[in-house]
Scaffold this motif. Structure first.
Motif: not given
Length: 131
Positions: A61-68
């Protein structure tokens, strides 16, 4: 694990993690195993953490998004994405380096991430908005 096809978001990943701390108190908000990331961005409202990568070799994976709070909201493999350039084995170039423009706009239960690509155009990705 790094040279296997196993999930980099599990506890088996002992080579790479992302840790978020509160700058005021020093309290650790989360620590999560992640794939190799080369750029980290935190949204101005402090709700989202975005990780980008130009590492392709052994990196699913080259993109990840996490919440706070550490919830993983999006992961994306950018290999094969139109407009992305890559080397034979090691690197993929899909975002403007060294610092792309990044924004996140929420619309109800959905958020849209925009990442500037190498030509200056936005690449957009939708994911569930942080709770």
């Amino acid at each position: 694990m790094i040279s296997s096809s196993r999930d980099p978001f599990t506890a088996d990943n002992d080579y790479s993690y992302l840790r978020l701390r509160d700058t005021t108190t020093g309290t650790e908000l989360f620590r999560r195993p992640v794939p190799a990331l080369t750029y980290i961005w935190i949204s101005p409202d402090l709700k989202y953490v975005v990780g980008l990568s130009h590492v392709m070799l052994w990196n699913p994976y080259q993109l990840v998004v996490f919440s706070k709070s550490g919830d993983r909201l999006l992961e994306r493999n950018m290999v094969g994405t139109p407009g992305a350039k890559r080397s034979v084995t090691n690197w993929i170039y899909w975002y403007k380096e060294p610092v792309p423009k990044i924004t996140i706009v929420e619309n109800g239960a959905t958020a849209t991430l925009s990442v500037e690509d190498e030509s200056g155009l936005p690449r957009e990705f939708q994911f569930p908005a942080a709770r």
